[in-house]
Design a protein around this motif. Structure first.
Motif, PDB file in Angstrom:
ATOM      1  N   UNK A 158      52.326   7.731  -1.060  1.00 50.80           N
ATOM      2  CA  UNK A 158      51.601   7.728  -1.898  1.00 50.80           C
ATOM      3  C   UNK A 158      52.051   6.494  -3.111  1.00 50.80           C
ATOM      4  N   UNK A 159      51.268   5.414  -4.106  1.00 56.09           N
ATOM      5  CA  UNK A 159      51.723   4.439  -4.811  1.00 56.09           C
ATOM      6  C   UNK A 159      50.890   4.311  -6.031  1.00 56.09           C
ATOM      7  N   UNK A 160      51.618   5.413  -6.649  1.00 54.40           N
ATOM      8  CA  UNK A 160      50.982   5.455  -7.778  1.00 54.40           C
ATOM      9  C   UNK A 160      51.620   6.021  -8.704  1.00 54.40           C
ATOM     10  N   UNK A 161      52.274   6.872  -9.027  1.00 52.75           N
ATOM     11  CA  UNK A 161      53.002   7.341  -9.861  1.00 52.75           C
ATOM     12  C   UNK A 161      54.607   8.029  -8.955  1.00 52.75           C
ATOM     13  N   UNK A 162      55.339   8.239  -9.683  1.00 42.96           N
ATOM     14  CA  UNK A 162      56.556   8.745  -8.869  1.00 42.96           C
ATOM     15  C   UNK A 162      56.075   9.796  -9.257  1.00 42.96           C
ATOM     16  N   UNK A 163      55.404  10.935 -11.147  1.00 40.97           N
ATOM     17  CA  UNK A 163      55.570  11.639 -11.045  1.00 40.97           C
ATOM     18  C   UNK A 163      54.941  12.719  -9.926  1.00 40.97           C
ATOM     19  N   UNK A 214      48.526  10.468   3.683  1.00 43.01           N
ATOM     20  CA  UNK A 214      47.990   9.623   2.863  1.00 43.01           C
ATOM     21  C   UNK A 214      47.753   9.459   1.455  1.00 43.01           C
ATOM     22  N   UNK A 215      48.293   8.449   0.585  1.00 45.88           N
ATOM     23  CA  UNK A 215      47.686   8.396  -1.322  1.00 45.88           C
ATOM     24  C   UNK A 215      47.586   9.608  -1.623  1.00 45.88           C
ATOM     25  N   UNK A 271      59.190  26.194   1.448  1.00 52.97           N
ATOM     26  CA  UNK A 271      60.127  25.994   1.878  1.00 52.97           C
ATOM     27  C   UNK A 271      60.242  25.507   2.859  1.00 52.97           C
ATOM     28  N   UNK A 272      59.483  23.941   2.471  1.00 56.64           N
ATOM     29  CA  UNK A 272      59.221  22.874   3.756  1.00 56.64           C
ATOM     30  C   UNK A 272      59.957  21.424   3.352  1.00 56.64           C
ATOM     31  N   UNK A 273      60.149  21.393   4.381  1.00 60.01           N
ATOM     32  CA  UNK A 273      60.718  20.187   4.048  1.00 60.01           C
ATOM     33  C   UNK A 273      60.994  18.534   5.106  1.00 60.01           C
ATOM     34  N   UNK A 274      60.176  17.883   4.006  1.00 60.00           N
ATOM     35  CA  UNK A 274      59.195  16.325   4.651  1.00 60.00           C
ATOM     36  C   UNK A 274      60.318  15.846   4.925  1.00 60.00           C
ATOM     37  N   UNK A 275      60.345  15.091   5.999  1.00 61.49           N
ATOM     38  CA  UNK A 275      60.692  14.038   7.145  1.00 61.49           C
ATOM     39  C   UNK A 275      61.141  12.813   6.714  1.00 61.49           C
ATOM     40  N   UNK A 276      60.083  11.998   5.739  1.00 61.71           N
ATOM     41  CA  UNK A 276      59.850  11.219   5.144  1.00 61.71           C
ATOM     42  C   UNK A 276      59.114  10.969   4.131  1.00 61.71           C
ATOM     43  N   UNK A 277      59.235   9.523   2.861  1.00 63.76           N
ATOM     44  CA  UNK A 277      58.498   9.555   1.812  1.00 63.76           C
ATOM     45  C   UNK A 277      58.459   8.300   1.301  1.00 63.76           C
TER      46      UNK A 277
END
Length: 340
Positions: free
Chosen positions: A189-194, A152-153, A207-213
């Motif tokens: 996250x909600x602050x900055x795309x960077x 989160x965040x 070498x980790x793949x996130x399922x969601x963002x």
């Protein structure tokens, strides 16, 4: 804290929640594996990245579910959403000091858990803090398995480093997935795309793949520090399910008088996202969200251009996207102890 111990403490602490407990039956386990949930002809369903899951195009925001004075009202809203084909349920360990998770757990009894794709979020940046928060969330939600748990965040450049460090929260999340306590892993996250792009880069290094963002996607985002322009294409390329939020920016965007609720929802639904998560704190607002899905049709380039032209001036300096330009939405900044 062990889940059984937390359930006992939650029951004691919820004197006002006791009435909500009555007549709601026993808790039930989450569906195993990539699951098929009941689908409504009035709801649209989309792929959740590469997970093999189908989720409702609109998701029920968890923060607003803990705001009702009467716990029964919260439970009715959650169950109504599921009955109407909304399968994606959002929540967070810290929402309303855990009350949102407690009420959602109560609503998911009596077979409702099988209808839901259940997501919650952890604030902890360390292995220890993540584990403690996860056990509390499992207890509050009255389930042995949470479908998706997100960090989160992620709003600071150092957050990815802390999470992926030795002894960091990622170690706990991977272990929890291996133990069958969670099924998929994402981040918000909600602050900055960077910051989002850094999280994805650090994940790649490990070498980790996130399922969601999860990120803000709305009619003003295109003009100011845009997640839609900078992060969404990367997620789509990597097969990461995009979870849209802040369609209304807690009504600040609507207060700009540049867009109406339905067309704001239509714009978010137009984007290459798996689900648009929006707060539904009353039956009327839920009706509005369901109606937005029912009436949604792919927008033409002219329609999109016209809508963005209307919002351009108001969006220029981010004053209506307070989550980007202020600490108004930064729960972990106000409560640094949550990070561990």
């Amino acid at each position: 804290m062990e889940r059984r111990s937390f359930l006992k403490s939650a029951a004691v602490a919820g004197a006002g929640l006791a009435a909500a407990n009555s007549g709601l039956g026993q808790s039930s386990a989450a569906p195993a594996g990539a699951t098929t949930r009941p689908m409504s002809p009035d709801m649209q369903y989309r792929d959740l990245g590469k997970t093999g899951e189908k989720v409702s195009a609109i998701g029920l925001g968890g923060y607003h579910i803990g705001k009702q004075q009467d716990p029964q009202e919260s439970i009715r809203l959650i169950r109504s959403a599921l009955d109407r084909g909304i399968t994606f349920l959002d929540n967070c360990w810290d929402y309303n000091d855990g009350l949102s998770e407690v009420r959602m757990g109560q609503a998911l009894r009596d077979g409702y858990r099988a209808k839901a794709f259940l997501m919650t979020k952890m604030d902890g940046r360390t292995k220890d803090s993540y584990n403690k928060q996860l056990e509390q969330s499992l207890g509050r939600l009255q389930t042995d398995v949470i479908d998706l748990v997100q960090f989160h965040e992620i709003i600071r450049m150092e957050d990815p480093d802390r999470i992926f460090a030795e002894g960091g929260a990622m170690e706990a999340a991977v272990a929890a997935r291996q133990a069958g306590k969670i099924r998929y892993i994402g981040f918000t996250g909600h602050k900055d795309p960077l910051v989002h792009l850094r999280m994805l880069e650090v994940a790649k290094q490990h070498n980790f793949h996130f399922d969601t963002a999860q990120m803000p996607i709305n009619v003003m985002d295109a003009h100011f520090r845009s997640f839609g322009k900078n992060v969404v294409p990367v997620c789509v390329e990597q097969g990461i399910g995009v979870l849209a939020m802040k369609t209304f920016g807690d009504n600040f965007i609507l207060k700009s008088n540049t867009v109406q609720p339905i067309e704001a929802l239509h714009y978010s639904l137009q984007q290459p996202v798996s689900v648009v998560i929006t707060g539904m704190d009353s039956p009327a607002i839920m009706d509005q969200a369901v109606e937005a899905v029912r009436t949604f049709k792919p927008m033409s380039q002219d329609q999109i251009a016209s809508l963005l032209a209307r919002t351009k001036d108001a969006a220029a300096d981010g004053k209506f996207e307070l989550f980007k330009t202020s600490s108004h939405f930064d729960g972990t900044a106000a409560n640094p102890k949550y990070l561990g």
